[in-house]
Design a protein around this motif. Structure first.
Motif, PDB file in Angstrom:
ATOM      1  N   UNK A  23     -65.557   0.640  14.997  1.00 25.05           N
ATOM      2  CA  UNK A  23     -66.186   0.440  13.689  1.00 25.05           C
ATOM      3  C   UNK A  23     -66.402   1.791  12.995  1.00 25.05           C
ATOM      4  N   UNK A  24     -66.877   2.764  13.744  1.00 27.51           N
ATOM      5  CA  UNK A  24     -67.094   4.104  13.189  1.00 27.51           C
ATOM      6  C   UNK A  24     -65.766   4.719  12.735  1.00 27.51           C
ATOM      7  N   UNK A  25     -64.735   4.571  13.543  1.00 21.69           N
ATOM      8  CA  UNK A  25     -63.406   5.087  13.199  1.00 21.69           C
ATOM      9  C   UNK A  25     -62.896   4.429  11.922  1.00 21.69           C
ATOM     10  N   UNK A  26     -63.014   3.095  11.846  1.00 26.82           N
ATOM     11  CA  UNK A  26     -62.539   2.371  10.664  1.00 26.82           C
ATOM     12  C   UNK A  26     -63.318   2.784   9.417  1.00 26.82           C
ATOM     13  N   UNK A  27     -64.632   2.955   9.543  1.00 27.36           N
ATOM     14  CA  UNK A  27     -65.430   3.401   8.400  1.00 27.36           C
ATOM     15  C   UNK A  27     -64.989   4.786   7.925  1.00 27.36           C
ATOM     16  N   UNK A  28     -64.718   5.678   8.869  1.00 27.45           N
ATOM     17  CA  UNK A  28     -64.256   7.026   8.530  1.00 27.45           C
ATOM     18  C   UNK A  28     -62.895   6.971   7.841  1.00 27.45           C
ATOM     19  N   UNK A  29     -61.994   6.169   8.370  1.00 28.96           N
ATOM     20  CA  UNK A  29     -60.664   6.036   7.756  1.00 28.96           C
ATOM     21  C   UNK A  29     -60.767   5.442   6.353  1.00 28.96           C
TER      22      UNK A  29
ATOM     23  N   UNK B 193     -63.295   5.689   4.342  1.00 31.57           N
ATOM     24  CA  UNK B 193     -63.859   6.735   3.499  1.00 31.57           C
ATOM     25  C   UNK B 193     -62.774   7.741   3.104  1.00 31.57           C
ATOM     26  N   UNK B 194     -61.951   8.149   4.065  1.00 30.93           N
ATOM     27  CA  UNK B 194     -60.869   9.097   3.782  1.00 30.93           C
ATOM     28  C   UNK B 194     -59.881   8.509   2.774  1.00 30.93           C
ATOM     29  N   UNK B 195     -59.524   7.247   2.972  1.00 28.29           N
ATOM     30  CA  UNK B 195     -58.586   6.593   2.057  1.00 28.29           C
ATOM     31  C   UNK B 195     -59.200   6.481   0.665  1.00 28.29           C
TER      32      UNK B 195
ATOM     33  N   UNK C  75     -59.411   8.175  -4.898  1.00 29.63           N
ATOM     34  CA  UNK C  75     -60.163   8.710  -6.035  1.00 29.63           C
ATOM     35  C   UNK C  75     -59.504   9.989  -6.551  1.00 29.63           C
ATOM     36  N   UNK C  76     -59.068  10.862  -5.638  1.00 26.42           N
ATOM     37  CA  UNK C  76     -58.396  12.092  -6.044  1.00 26.42           C
ATOM     38  C   UNK C  76     -57.083  11.779  -6.747  1.00 26.42           C
ATOM     39  N   UNK C  77     -56.350  10.804  -6.226  1.00 25.46           N
ATOM     40  CA  UNK C  77     -55.082  10.410  -6.839  1.00 25.46           C
ATOM     41  C   UNK C  77     -55.315   9.854  -8.234  1.00 25.46           C
ATOM     42  N   UNK C  78     -56.334   8.998  -8.382  1.00 30.19           N
ATOM     43  CA  UNK C  78     -56.638   8.422  -9.688  1.00 30.19           C
ATOM     44  C   UNK C  78     -57.067   9.507 -10.676  1.00 30.19           C
ATOM     45  N   UNK C  79     -57.846  10.473 -10.205  1.00 28.59           N
ATOM     46  CA  UNK C  79     -58.268  11.574 -11.081  1.00 28.59           C
ATOM     47  C   UNK C  79     -57.052  12.382 -11.529  1.00 28.59           C
ATOM     48  N   UNK C  80     -56.150  12.669 -10.591  1.00 28.79           N
ATOM     49  CA  UNK C  80     -54.926  13.414 -10.941  1.00 28.79           C
ATOM     50  C   UNK C  80     -54.077  12.601 -11.920  1.00 28.79           C
ATOM     51  N   UNK C  81     -53.973  11.321 -11.670  1.00 30.10           N
ATOM     52  CA  UNK C  81     -53.216  10.448 -12.576  1.00 30.10           C
ATOM     53  C   UNK C  81     -53.840  10.467 -13.969  1.00 30.10           C
ATOM     54  N   UNK C  82     -55.160  10.410 -14.034  1.00 28.14           N
ATOM     55  CA  UNK C  82     -55.854  10.475 -15.318  1.00 28.14           C
ATOM     56  C   UNK C  82     -55.578  11.778 -16.047  1.00 28.14           C
ATOM     57  N   UNK C  83     -55.589  12.897 -15.290  1.00 31.37           N
ATOM     58  CA  UNK C  83     -55.290  14.204 -15.897  1.00 31.37           C
ATOM     59  C   UNK C  83     -53.863  14.237 -16.420  1.00 31.37           C
TER      60      UNK C  83
END
Length: 117
Positions: A35-41, A43-45, A50-58
């Motif tokens: 469960x901890x591993x899945x939550x971490x993954x 979060x990473x995804x 979010x970073x990809x969407x921000x770059x796409x927006x830029x």
């Protein structure tokens, strides 16, 4: 003898209960780790998304800026073309002069010659 069998059975049941308890604890720990591993993954995804969407927006904003700039350049070019192309006119004067109007100023050319190559 029956007392001895009873003692062996009790020991077996006690050891079996301990093994089952240890197995259950191991499963609970593995489940928590998973469960901890899945939550971490997740979060990473989510962070990468979010970073990809921000770059796409830029990038989309940059494209819009470039499109606006190109539209303005095209409009300016059309204005220049209309000034340069639309202002020269052959008035077919009696002397054969060509009248050219550039930015409101009239120019007359009385003599023409071919451009040399």
């Amino acid at each position: 003898m029956s007392l001895r069998i009873k003692l062996v059975v009790e020991n077996f049941v006690r050891d079996l209960k301990a093994a089952l308890e240890a197995d259950m604890q191991d499963r609970i720990m593995k489940e928590r780790e998973m469960k901890s591993y899945l939550e971490e993954r997740e979060r990473e995804v989510a962070e990468r998304e979010a970073a990809w969407k921000a770059e796409l927006g830029r990038r989309e904003a940059e494209i819009l800026k470039q499109e606006a700039r190109l539209k303005m350049e095209r409009e300016n070019l059309e204005k220049e073309k209309s000034v340069l192309m639309g202002t020269a006119s052959n008035q077919d004067q009696q002397d054969g002069a060509l009248e050219i109007t550039v930015s409101g100023e009239k120019y007359r050319c009385l003599r023409f010659s071919k451009a040399k190559k």
